[in-house]
Design a protein around this motif. Sequence first.
Motif, PDB file in Angstrom:
ATOM      1  N   TRP A 186       8.036  -6.054   8.141  1.00 49.02           N
ATOM      2  CA  TRP A 186       6.850  -5.834   8.383  1.00 49.02           C
ATOM      3  C   TRP A 186       6.325  -5.751  10.030  1.00 49.02           C
ATOM      4  O   TRP A 186       5.129  -5.702  10.140  1.00 49.02           O
ATOM      5  N   GLU A 187       7.186  -5.892  10.874  1.00 49.63           N
ATOM      6  CA  GLU A 187       7.099  -6.573  12.129  1.00 49.63           C
ATOM      7  C   GLU A 187       6.494  -5.243  12.956  1.00 49.63           C
ATOM      8  O   GLU A 187       5.778  -5.109  13.937  1.00 49.63           O
ATOM      9  N   GLN A 188       6.343  -4.009  12.324  1.00 51.82           N
ATOM     10  CA  GLN A 188       6.210  -2.700  13.026  1.00 51.82           C
ATOM     11  C   GLN A 188       4.540  -2.244  13.147  1.00 51.82           C
ATOM     12  O   GLN A 188       4.281  -1.656  13.818  1.00 51.82           O
ATOM     13  N   SER A 189       3.897  -3.103  12.118  1.00 49.61           N
ATOM     14  CA  SER A 189       2.490  -2.708  12.027  1.00 49.61           C
ATOM     15  C   SER A 189       1.774  -3.839  11.832  1.00 49.61           C
ATOM     16  O   SER A 189       1.739  -4.595  10.652  1.00 49.61           O
ATOM     17  N   GLU A 190       0.774  -4.322  12.500  1.00 47.76           N
ATOM     18  CA  GLU A 190      -0.080  -5.399  12.387  1.00 47.76           C
ATOM     19  C   GLU A 190      -1.227  -4.895  11.218  1.00 47.76           C
ATOM     20  O   GLU A 190      -1.440  -5.950  10.526  1.00 47.76           O
ATOM     21  N   LYS A 191      -1.648  -3.722  11.353  1.00 46.07           N
ATOM     22  CA  LYS A 191      -2.332  -3.595   9.914  1.00 46.07           C
ATOM     23  C   LYS A 191      -1.575  -3.765   8.717  1.00 46.07           C
ATOM     24  O   LYS A 191      -2.108  -4.193   7.523  1.00 46.07           O
ATOM     25  N   GLU A 192      -0.374  -3.314   8.603  1.00 51.61           N
ATOM     26  CA  GLU A 192       0.317  -3.559   7.191  1.00 51.61           C
ATOM     27  C   GLU A 192       0.572  -4.943   7.013  1.00 51.61           C
ATOM     28  O   GLU A 192       0.572  -5.249   5.909  1.00 51.61           O
ATOM     29  N   ARG A 193       0.841  -5.861   8.152  1.00 44.16           N
ATOM     30  CA  ARG A 193       0.772  -7.232   7.813  1.00 44.16           C
ATOM     31  C   ARG A 193      -0.456  -7.676   7.280  1.00 44.16           C
ATOM     32  O   ARG A 193      -0.361  -8.736   6.231  1.00 44.16           O
ATOM     33  N   GLU A 194      -1.638  -7.458   7.765  1.00 46.22           N
ATOM     34  CA  GLU A 194      -2.884  -8.006   7.271  1.00 46.22           C
ATOM     35  C   GLU A 194      -2.914  -7.469   5.778  1.00 46.22           C
ATOM     36  O   GLU A 194      -3.508  -8.132   5.117  1.00 46.22           O
ATOM     37  N   ARG A 195      -2.647  -6.212   5.493  1.00 43.97           N
ATOM     38  CA  ARG A 195      -2.853  -5.610   4.157  1.00 43.97           C
ATOM     39  C   ARG A 195      -1.735  -6.550   3.388  1.00 43.97           C
ATOM     40  O   ARG A 195      -2.129  -6.764   2.074  1.00 43.97           O
ATOM     41  N   LEU A 196      -0.388  -7.071   3.823  1.00 43.66           N
ATOM     42  CA  LEU A 196       0.172  -7.783   3.016  1.00 43.66           C
ATOM     43  C   LEU A 196      -0.306  -9.040   2.544  1.00 43.66           C
ATOM     44  O   LEU A 196      -0.322  -9.735   1.388  1.00 43.66           O
ATOM     45  N   LYS A 197      -1.130  -9.675   3.788  1.00 47.75           N
ATOM     46  CA  LYS A 197      -1.495 -11.119   3.454  1.00 47.75           C
ATOM     47  C   LYS A 197      -2.566 -10.866   2.296  1.00 47.75           C
ATOM     48  O   LYS A 197      -2.621 -11.751   1.383  1.00 47.75           O
ATOM     49  N   ARG A 198      -3.354  -9.911   2.390  1.00 48.45           N
ATOM     50  CA  ARG A 198      -4.356  -9.601   1.288  1.00 48.45           C
ATOM     51  C   ARG A 198      -3.762  -9.590  -0.299  1.00 48.45           C
ATOM     52  O   ARG A 198      -4.382 -10.087  -1.107  1.00 48.45           O
ATOM     53  N   ALA A 199      -2.689  -8.581   0.057  1.00 51.99           N
ATOM     54  CA  ALA A 199      -2.076  -8.452  -1.384  1.00 51.99           C
ATOM     55  C   ALA A 199      -1.503  -9.725  -2.087  1.00 51.99           C
ATOM     56  O   ALA A 199      -1.464 -10.071  -3.156  1.00 51.99           O
ATOM     57  N   VAL A 200      -0.909 -10.694  -1.118  1.00 49.56           N
ATOM     58  CA  VAL A 200      -0.421 -11.930  -1.409  1.00 49.56           C
ATOM     59  C   VAL A 200      -1.493 -12.779  -2.181  1.00 49.56           C
ATOM     60  O   VAL A 200      -1.100 -13.536  -3.142  1.00 49.56           O
ATOM     61  N   GLY A 201      -2.767 -12.861  -1.581  1.00 47.95           N
ATOM     62  CA  GLY A 201      -3.906 -13.736  -2.224  1.00 47.95           C
ATOM     63  C   GLY A 201      -4.102 -13.045  -3.375  1.00 47.95           C
ATOM     64  O   GLY A 201      -4.576 -13.911  -4.282  1.00 47.95           O
ATOM     65  N   LEU A 202      -4.258 -11.775  -3.313  1.00 46.37           N
ATOM     66  CA  LEU A 202      -4.507 -11.260  -4.984  1.00 46.37           C
ATOM     67  C   LEU A 202      -3.566 -11.369  -6.086  1.00 46.37           C
ATOM     68  O   LEU A 202      -3.793 -11.885  -6.994  1.00 46.37           O
TER      69      LEU A 202
END
Length: 819
Positions: A593-609
């Motif tokens: 996930w290191e190539q996109s800050e946007k995708e990292r934030e998206r993943l964090k939200r997905a983990v929470g859900l």
Amino acid sequence: MSEKRRSLRTVEVPLSFQPAFNHAEEYVARYFDQRLEDPSQGRIEISGERYILVRAASMSKEFFDLVTSLYRDRGDRRARAEALSFLFDLAHAIGKADAKSFFTKMGVKDPIEKLSAGPVHFAYTGWAFVKIFKESRPTPDENYFLIYDHPFSFEADAWLKRGEKTDFPVCMMNAGYSSGWCEESFGVSLVAAEVQCRAMGDDCCRFIMAPPSRIKDHIARYQGETPSDDRDPGPFGIPEFFQRKRLEDELIKSEETVRALLNAPNDRAMLLDAGGKILALNKTAADTFGKRVEELIGRNAFDLLPETLSSRRKSWHEQVVRTGKPYRCEDRWNGRWMDTTVDPVRDAQGNVARVAVVSRDMTDYKRMEEALRKEKEFNATLIKTSPALFVAIDAKGRILLINEAMQKTLGYSHEEVAGKNYLKTFVPRSEWPFLKAVFRDLRGAGTTVNEGKMVTKDGRELIVEWHSRHILKEDGRLDYFFAIGVDVTERKRAEEELRRHRDHLEELVRERTDSLTKTNERLQREIAERKQAEEALKKSETMQRAIFDQTLQFTGVLKLDGTVLKVNKTAMDFIGARELEITGMPFWETPWWEQSEKERERLKRAVGLAAKGELVRFETTHAAADGRQMDIDFSLKPVRDDTGKILLLIAEGRDITPLKTAMRELRKSETRLKVQSKSLEEANIALKVLLKQVKEKEKEDKENILSNVKQLVIPYLTKLKKTGLDKGQMTLVEILETNLNSIVSPLVTRLSSTFLNLTPMEIRIAHLVKEGLTNKEMADLLGTSLNTVSSHRHSIRTKLGLKNNGTNLRSYLLSLENQ
């Protein structure tokens, strides 16, 4: 306090510790005297090591407030636990690292000297003053015990300065750093817990440090000896760092963790327009309908499905088109479980123009999941109910598990012996050399069989026949031993009795022999059962590891907070990394996930859900180790136990690059074909017009040539031949006439030689007759009278030999054209 004790400036310790601490103050002071500051380079160096200054409140109260605000949705107690755990983990790691670096640089080797350097270093770096009590016993083993105060703790000061009083200890970084330094000093695992804290209104910040297996006992004893104000002792437990580590170890070893990953999808993919018409599909999807791909393109997908399934799938499709949001669910088709995702595909204006449908056959996964659940229950029941003894021991000789039969035989409960040294707990000291040799032999062999003595809780000595084996980790290092044992004490005693009385008690020997035969048969059956259990366990472990590592999709196991527990070989090969480099990291900080800050934030939200029980799925892009960009269908699925509690998260990634590429190429092909089709249509029309014009021009040229030759050349040649030419001139004229006839002969053949006798007007009227015009239409067109036209028609029939023979003039002229 003695004079010697008062000479210490940075610590307060018992008299027996003072020589070591005096020495430590000397060389630690020298260490910090070598200080260099250069703001122009943003650099602070002490004895050649770079240091940084951090505001104390930012690493205590303010950091605590930040972390608890992030976890507030999980409740105040959980948020507080996460913040304190993070502070302890961070400080524990820093303490170990600082100690290791300091010992190396200063050449400190003795454990007590290493310990003495810690509090002095602690004071110089601004954490706190240290006061060590005389009850302390810092020994490099399970008996390690340290009780100490941190007057002037920077963490308690930060809370007090804010005017806040808490109901829990706040000096977690002090506890973590000091336990980390001492753990590095003595080479044993240590943890520190704060049992009194000035931020709670106590007189001091007091800590107890001990190995994790002993810390609870020490805290309980301290609380029992110390007057209490009825405060809840809950906060004085073991810091979360160690509990979480043990849970991670258990999860990694658990069969459920790996078996939950079993899934070998065979995806059926289709691209539909907004109305459901099939634009593209793969062979797997076509095979489902029993037709070829070409036969299905252009058909409505919902017309191909059974009525009930069609209605359900169509409603999903319309929902995605209407809302623009993807949809996913499971249903059954022809007795098979299908996991279907319906994703919108937008056009350049952002409207949903197409819909991508991917269905994965989950039937085998469902069956495997059920089979694995039954297998786990069977294995657990087998170990639990077996009359044989069962024990598992880790690589350091500590007891991991004993079954009920062994508990009953030895008189211990599982809680009494878990984590204790096997030899010291169960084996007479005289047997230790023999057992240690057996453990060494196990590392290089398969299953071994040996007999050994064991001591029960009440002091009885038993003889047990053990069938033992070792289990290795993936990197080849020893993970644990397990053994299945049979209590042969009675058998051994019976054999001894037989040897003593064989010569005198033949009848007794026969009775004993019968008894022993039955006992042996029972033992053999039990041994056979144990071997079956052993093989089942081995097969289960081998199968689960093979399936997990050989699956083609990217698979990983995460904790509920997103920390990586395990990933399969396919995922590691994709980024060219090793599992040890990834394990323990937050998933969004890994190379995937290191190539996109946007995708990292998206993943964090997905983990929470997902941690709340939702199934999350989306498409993303990952970069492979060789730089290739790949489209990935990513999903996060919660894994629950039998009670429905969420234990962990399963992350899956599927390479859909070919599908995405095919979709893009399809769109390009559609646009290109439309442009080409329009261009070909226009070119075809222009070509038809041009060919017609060329044909008419060719025909007109031929007629003009014939007419001109007849009227403008041949008459003059005829006159020239009558002018009295000499023989040579006549020869030339005849050659000219012959060559001229050769040139026009193809035209004569086409139009008939008879046509050459017509006048220009007659030729024009002949053409009009051939075109089907009436006499009146020809008269109007040529600007002459009907009689003139009739006269020319009569002359044409005469010259063409049609006079009085009834042949239709137009039909005859058309036949001449086709000759």
